[in-house]
Structure formats: C-alpha cells, structure tokens
Design an enzyme around this catalytic site. Structure first.
Site, PDB file in Angstrom:
ATOM      1  N   HIS A  37      -2.288  -5.783   1.675  1.00  0.00           N
ATOM      2  CA  HIS A  37      -3.724  -5.607   1.556  1.00  0.00           C
ATOM      3  C   HIS A  37      -3.843  -7.471   0.920  1.00  0.00           C
ATOM      4  CE1 HIS A  37      -7.805  -6.592  -0.223  1.00  0.00           C
ATOM      5  NE2 HIS A  37      -6.503  -7.456  -1.429  1.00  0.00           N
ATOM      6  N   ARG A  58      -2.317 -13.820   4.472  1.00  0.00           N
ATOM      7  CA  ARG A  58      -3.846 -13.454   6.379  1.00  0.00           C
ATOM      8  C   ARG A  58      -2.607 -13.178   7.093  1.00  0.00           C
ATOM      9  NH1 ARG A  58      -7.353  -9.805   4.433  1.00  0.00           N
ATOM     10  NH2 ARG A  58      -8.297 -10.829   6.510  1.00  0.00           N
ATOM     11  N   THR A  91      -5.352  -6.807  10.993  1.00  0.00           N
ATOM     12  CA  THR A  91      -5.847  -5.370  10.518  1.00  0.00           C
ATOM     13  C   THR A  91      -5.782  -3.871  10.996  1.00  0.00           C
ATOM     14  OG1 THR A  91      -8.087  -5.682   9.069  1.00  0.00           O
ATOM     15  CG2 THR A  91      -7.660  -3.936   8.990  1.00  0.00           C
ATOM     16  N   LYS A 132       0.619  -1.402  -0.704  1.00  0.00           N
ATOM     17  CA  LYS A 132       0.102  -0.031  -0.208  1.00  0.00           C
ATOM     18  C   LYS A 132       0.207   1.310   0.122  1.00  0.00           C
ATOM     19  CE  LYS A 132      -3.817  -2.308   2.150  1.00  0.00           C
ATOM     20  NZ  LYS A 132      -5.152  -2.027   3.536  1.00  0.00           N
ATOM     21  N   PHE A 136     -15.721   4.014   6.910  1.00  0.00           N
ATOM     22  CA  PHE A 136     -14.091   4.471   5.967  1.00  0.00           C
ATOM     23  C   PHE A 136     -13.878   4.825   4.558  1.00  0.00           C
ATOM     24  CE2 PHE A 136     -14.342  -0.232   7.787  1.00  0.00           C
ATOM     25  CZ  PHE A 136     -14.114  -0.770   6.370  1.00  0.00           C
ATOM     26  N   ASN A 181      -2.744   0.984   6.948  1.00  0.00           N
ATOM     27  CA  ASN A 181      -1.470  -0.716   6.823  1.00  0.00           C
ATOM     28  C   ASN A 181      -0.759  -1.367   6.646  1.00  0.00           C
ATOM     29  OD1 ASN A 181      -3.966  -1.490   5.921  1.00  0.00           O
ATOM     30  ND2 ASN A 181      -5.191  -2.692   7.339  1.00  0.00           N
ATOM     31  N   ARG A 231       2.086  -6.477   9.069  1.00  0.00           N
ATOM     32  CA  ARG A 231       1.804  -5.095   9.524  1.00  0.00           C
ATOM     33  C   ARG A 231       2.322  -5.012  11.060  1.00  0.00           C
ATOM     34  NH1 ARG A 231      -4.593  -6.795   7.086  1.00  0.00           N
ATOM     35  NH2 ARG A 231      -4.458  -4.900   5.403  1.00  0.00           N
TER      36      ARG A 231
END
Ligand code: ATP
Ligand code: MG
Length: 138
Positions: free
Chosen positions: A116, A86, A92, A10, A58, A113, A103
């Site tokens: 993805h 994941r 998250t 990100k 959001f 964060n 993260r």
C-alpha cells in the site's frame, strides 16, 4: 523538499517471505525508513483504515484480507515521496503494473497486491497518524 509517505507491506507479501526483498527495493529507490513495525490488525481496524472505500463492492474482501495476517506498516521519507512510492509500487492490478515495479514483481492479483502507498498529502497524514504515535516518528 523532503516529504513523508505511509506504506504497508500487505499480508500476502509477508506470507510469501517477500518483506526483505520489498524493503530492499524501497531502499534502492532512495527512501529512508523513518519508522517500521510488524503487527496484525483486526477487521474493524482495517475498516477504519480503508474507510474511504466503504461503499466499494470489494470493501469486505479488502478488510478481510488486510486483517488476515501480519503486516509491516512504515513511514518513508525522501523528496517527492508520495508520488515516487506510487510509481515504485506500480498499478493496483499487478497484471497492468509496469515491469520492475513492486506489484509486478511480488503481487498475484488486484485484491492481494503486496503493498500500500498513500495517494496524497492528506491521506498520508491520516494514515501515518492511524498507525504511528508521535514518539515513534523521529
Ligand atoms: P492502496 O490504497 O492499497 O495503495 P491503490 O491506491 O492502488 O492501493 P485503491 O483504489 O486505493 O488502490 O484500492 C485499495 C485496495 O483495494 C487495493 O490496493 C486493492 O487491494 C483493493 N482493490 C482495489 N480494487 C479492487 C478490486 N476491483 N477488486 C478487489 N480488490 C480491489
Ligand atoms: Mg489507495
């Protein structure tokens, strides 16, 4: 059996210079990079990608952020790729992410964060097709 998943480094992580370190974590965890590219997306393209979240409070903030700078979309492959990525990403909210996860190491907030990862087979198929053409996936 080998499985493919979709991931994005990100804009926060790219801005912070963490792309190389995150790719190293992904490689260390046994993923093969099938395809990767650097690009920026428009607000509208971010809205299309995250359409399942359109009703969330959001959503605007999320799409603004995802279109705020370059990203690295990529397709990853290994056994159990979707669930394993994941796990490697962590929760998250980075404050709740397990120690050693991407993260926990690289993300600053629930909104920004770092990474993805697809959350299921159907979303992985949609997301890979959203960013990559068949000729880019060998
Ligand atoms: P991603 O889909 O990006 O891999 P995720 O599956 O862990 O993340 P989702 O519930 O799908 O989490 O939310 C998508 C993204 O929306 C999150 O990664 C985060 O950037 C943003 N987001 C989620 N919850 C919030 C929140 N409460 N406030 C701000 N942003 C949020
Ligand atoms: Mg998600």
């Amino acid at each position: 059996m080998s499985q493919r998943t979709f991931s994005i480094i990100k804009p926060d992580a790219v801005r912070n210079g963490d792309t190389g370190a995150i790719l190293a974590e992904i490689a260390k965890a046994g993923f093969k990079i099938v395809s990767i590219k650097k690009m920026s997306i428009s607000r509208q393209q971010a809205e299309g990608f995250y359409h399942v979240h359109a009703a969330r409070p959001f959503f605007g903030e999320l799409c603004e952020f995802m279109s705020s700078g370059p990203i690295f979309p990529m397709v990853l492959e290994k056994e159990n790729a979707i669930a394993d990525l994941r796990k490697l990403m962590g929760a998250t909210d980075p404050a709740k992410a397990e120690v050693g996860t991407i993260r926990q190491k690289f993300a600053a907030s629930i909104g920004e964060n770092a990474i993805h990862g697809s959350d299921g087979e159907d979303t992985a198929a949609f997301e890979i097709g959203y960013f990559f053409a068949g000729v880019e996936l060998k």
